[in-house]
Scaffold this motif. Structure first.
Motif, PDB file in Angstrom:
ATOM      1  N   PHE A 160       0.835  -1.197   0.000  1.00  0.00           N
ATOM      2  CA  PHE A 160       0.000   0.000   0.000  1.00  0.00           C
ATOM      3  C   PHE A 160       0.871   1.248   0.000  1.00  0.00           C
ATOM      4  CE2 PHE A 160      -2.470  -3.304   2.130  1.00  0.00           C
ATOM      5  CZ  PHE A 160      -3.669  -3.244   1.433  1.00  0.00           C
ATOM      6  N   VAL A 161       0.314   2.319  -0.537  1.00  0.00           N
ATOM      7  CA  VAL A 161       1.013   3.604  -0.487  1.00  0.00           C
ATOM      8  C   VAL A 161       0.987   4.119   0.945  1.00  0.00           C
ATOM      9  CG1 VAL A 161       0.464   4.184  -2.889  1.00  0.00           C
ATOM     10  CG2 VAL A 161      -1.075   4.904  -1.066  1.00  0.00           C
ATOM     11  N   ARG A 162       1.871   5.052   1.224  1.00  0.00           N
ATOM     12  CA  ARG A 162       1.935   5.648   2.558  1.00  0.00           C
ATOM     13  C   ARG A 162       0.561   6.198   2.934  1.00  0.00           C
ATOM     14  NH1 ARG A 162       2.585  10.574   4.644  1.00  0.00           N
ATOM     15  NH2 ARG A 162       3.641  10.737   6.651  1.00  0.00           N
ATOM     16  N   GLN A 163       0.142   5.936   4.152  1.00  0.00           N
ATOM     17  CA  GLN A 163      -1.174   6.356   4.615  1.00  0.00           C
ATOM     18  C   GLN A 163      -1.136   7.830   5.001  1.00  0.00           C
ATOM     19  OE1 GLN A 163      -3.917   3.955   4.459  1.00  0.00           O
ATOM     20  NE2 GLN A 163      -2.241   3.371   3.119  1.00  0.00           N
ATOM     21  N   GLN A 164      -1.755   8.673   4.200  1.00  0.00           N
ATOM     22  CA  GLN A 164      -1.666  10.125   4.340  1.00  0.00           C
ATOM     23  C   GLN A 164      -2.261  10.666   5.631  1.00  0.00           C
ATOM     24  OE1 GLN A 164      -3.438  11.795   0.868  1.00  0.00           O
ATOM     25  NE2 GLN A 164      -1.949  10.900  -0.519  1.00  0.00           N
ATOM     26  N   HIS A 165      -3.307  10.089   6.116  1.00  0.00           N
ATOM     27  CA  HIS A 165      -4.014  10.646   7.265  1.00  0.00           C
ATOM     28  C   HIS A 165      -3.601  10.009   8.581  1.00  0.00           C
ATOM     29  CE1 HIS A 165      -6.473  12.599   4.284  1.00  0.00           C
ATOM     30  NE2 HIS A 165      -6.672  11.429   3.719  1.00  0.00           N
ATOM     31  N   LEU A 166      -2.607   9.121   8.546  1.00  0.00           N
ATOM     32  CA  LEU A 166      -2.163   8.405   9.737  1.00  0.00           C
ATOM     33  C   LEU A 166      -0.783   8.922  10.117  1.00  0.00           C
ATOM     34  CD1 LEU A 166      -3.067   6.096  11.609  1.00  0.00           C
ATOM     35  CD2 LEU A 166      -1.878   4.510  10.112  1.00  0.00           C
ATOM     36  N   SER A 167      -0.694   9.593  11.255  1.00  0.00           N
ATOM     37  CA  SER A 167       0.587  10.145  11.695  1.00  0.00           C
ATOM     38  C   SER A 167       1.204   9.256  12.773  1.00  0.00           C
ATOM     39  CB  SER A 167       0.392  11.561  12.247  1.00  0.00           C
ATOM     40  OG  SER A 167      -0.269  11.512  13.503  1.00  0.00           O
ATOM     41  N   GLU A 168       2.446   9.519  13.104  1.00  0.00           N
ATOM     42  CA  GLU A 168       3.126   8.757  14.157  1.00  0.00           C
ATOM     43  C   GLU A 168       2.411   8.913  15.492  1.00  0.00           C
ATOM     44  OE1 GLU A 168       7.252   9.739  14.335  1.00  0.00           O
ATOM     45  OE2 GLU A 168       7.561   9.322  12.207  1.00  0.00           O
ATOM     46  N   ASN A 169       1.735  10.019  15.700  1.00  0.00           N
ATOM     47  CA  ASN A 169       1.024  10.268  16.954  1.00  0.00           C
ATOM     48  C   ASN A 169      -0.248   9.442  17.093  1.00  0.00           C
ATOM     49  OD1 ASN A 169       2.967  12.196  17.593  1.00  0.00           O
ATOM     50  ND2 ASN A 169       1.788  13.845  16.648  1.00  0.00           N
ATOM     51  N   ASP A 170      -0.694   8.836  16.007  1.00  0.00           N
ATOM     52  CA  ASP A 170      -1.939   8.065  16.050  1.00  0.00           C
ATOM     53  C   ASP A 170      -1.756   6.673  16.651  1.00  0.00           C
ATOM     54  OD1 ASP A 170      -3.659  10.041  14.966  1.00  0.00           O
ATOM     55  OD2 ASP A 170      -2.826   9.619  12.979  1.00  0.00           O
ATOM     56  N   HIS A 171      -0.536   6.204  16.765  1.00  0.00           N
ATOM     57  CA  HIS A 171      -0.220   4.930  17.423  1.00  0.00           C
ATOM     58  C   HIS A 171      -1.037   3.758  16.880  1.00  0.00           C
ATOM     59  CE1 HIS A 171       2.170   7.259  20.195  1.00  0.00           C
ATOM     60  NE2 HIS A 171       1.123   8.008  20.462  1.00  0.00           N
ATOM     61  N   PHE A 172      -0.976   3.576  15.574  1.00  0.00           N
ATOM     62  CA  PHE A 172      -1.652   2.435  14.958  1.00  0.00           C
ATOM     63  C   PHE A 172      -0.764   1.917  13.838  1.00  0.00           C
ATOM     64  CE2 PHE A 172      -5.309   0.205  12.902  1.00  0.00           C
ATOM     65  CZ  PHE A 172      -5.698  -0.525  14.010  1.00  0.00           C
ATOM     66  N   ASP A 173       0.433   1.471  14.220  1.00  0.00           N
ATOM     67  CA  ASP A 173       1.426   0.995  13.264  1.00  0.00           C
ATOM     68  C   ASP A 173       0.857  -0.111  12.383  1.00  0.00           C
ATOM     69  OD1 ASP A 173       3.291   2.740  14.310  1.00  0.00           O
ATOM     70  OD2 ASP A 173       4.120   1.262  15.690  1.00  0.00           O
ATOM     71  N   GLY A 174       1.132  -0.016  11.102  1.00  0.00           N
ATOM     72  CA  GLY A 174       0.674  -1.021  10.159  1.00  0.00           C
ATOM     73  C   GLY A 174      -0.760  -0.844   9.715  1.00  0.00           C
ATOM     74  N   GLY A 175      -1.423   0.200  10.203  1.00  0.00           N
ATOM     75  CA  GLY A 175      -2.814   0.435   9.830  1.00  0.00           C
ATOM     76  C   GLY A 175      -2.935   0.934   8.403  1.00  0.00           C
ATOM     77  N   VAL A 176      -3.941   0.431   7.706  1.00  0.00           N
ATOM     78  CA  VAL A 176      -4.197   0.823   6.318  1.00  0.00           C
ATOM     79  C   VAL A 176      -5.651   1.280   6.215  1.00  0.00           C
ATOM     80  CG1 VAL A 176      -4.251   0.043   3.921  1.00  0.00           C
ATOM     81  CG2 VAL A 176      -2.462  -0.800   5.461  1.00  0.00           C
ATOM     82  N   CYS A 177      -5.854   2.399   5.564  1.00  0.00           N
ATOM     83  CA  CYS A 177      -7.181   2.984   5.387  1.00  0.00           C
ATOM     84  C   CYS A 177      -8.074   2.063   4.541  1.00  0.00           C
ATOM     85  CB  CYS A 177      -7.029   4.334   4.714  1.00  0.00           C
ATOM     86  SG  CYS A 177      -8.571   5.207   4.471  1.00  0.00           S
ATOM     87  N   VAL A 178      -9.335   2.024   4.887  1.00  0.00           N
ATOM     88  CA  VAL A 178     -10.303   1.216   4.142  1.00  0.00           C
ATOM     89  C   VAL A 178     -10.246   1.536   2.653  1.00  0.00           C
ATOM     90  CG1 VAL A 178     -12.760   0.765   3.784  1.00  0.00           C
ATOM     91  CG2 VAL A 178     -11.874   0.949   6.093  1.00  0.00           C
ATOM     92  N   GLY A 179     -10.145   2.809   2.316  1.00  0.00           N
ATOM     93  CA  GLY A 179     -10.112   3.199   0.900  1.00  0.00           C
ATOM     94  C   GLY A 179      -8.938   2.585   0.155  1.00  0.00           C
ATOM     95  N   SER A 180      -7.790   2.506   0.797  1.00  0.00           N
ATOM     96  CA  SER A 180      -6.614   1.895   0.166  1.00  0.00           C
ATOM     97  C   SER A 180      -6.829   0.396  -0.042  1.00  0.00           C
ATOM     98  CB  SER A 180      -5.361   2.121   1.027  1.00  0.00           C
ATOM     99  OG  SER A 180      -5.052   3.490   1.109  1.00  0.00           O
TER     100      SER A 180
END
Length: 103
Positions: A29-49
């Motif tokens: 997957f491409v880098r998740q644009q709306h997920l920052s390091e502060n969100d603490h959800f490593d490896g998370g991928v957006c449903v749209g992706s």
């Protein structure tokens, strides 16, 4: 962990592919644009992706991800208006051990 729910979730080729893709999200997957390091959800991928890669409509991908989450294979986190999914490695390990021990 309910093995029958996991077997059902994995009995579909696209759902199995999603689980495989999420094993190495940086590769698939491409880098998740709306997920920052502060969100603490490593490896998370957006449903749209996930939807785009699977080439499925929103209602189908939502159903698939929900089924996989109910089986324990995925965990999710809502951040703003986006929902992210990642593998639940603890349950996947338990399932693997169950197969080795009991099947």
């Amino acid at each position: 962990m309910e093995p029958i729910l996991i077997f059902k979730a994995l009995s579909n080729e696209k759902r199995l592919m999603i689980l495989e893709w999420l094993k190495d999200p940086e590769r698939h997957f491409v880098r998740q644009q709306h997920l920052s390091e502060n969100d603490h959800f490593d490896g998370g991928v957006c449903v749209g992706s996930i939807r785009d890669k699977a080439e499925l409509v929103q209602s189908v991908i939502s159903s698939y991800l929900n089924m996989m989450q109910n089986a324990g294979l995925l965990e999710s986190k809502r951040i703003g208006k986006w929902t992210y999914y990642r593998r639940n490695e603890k349950v996947i390990k338990e399932f693997s051990e169950y197969i080795q021990r009991d099947l």
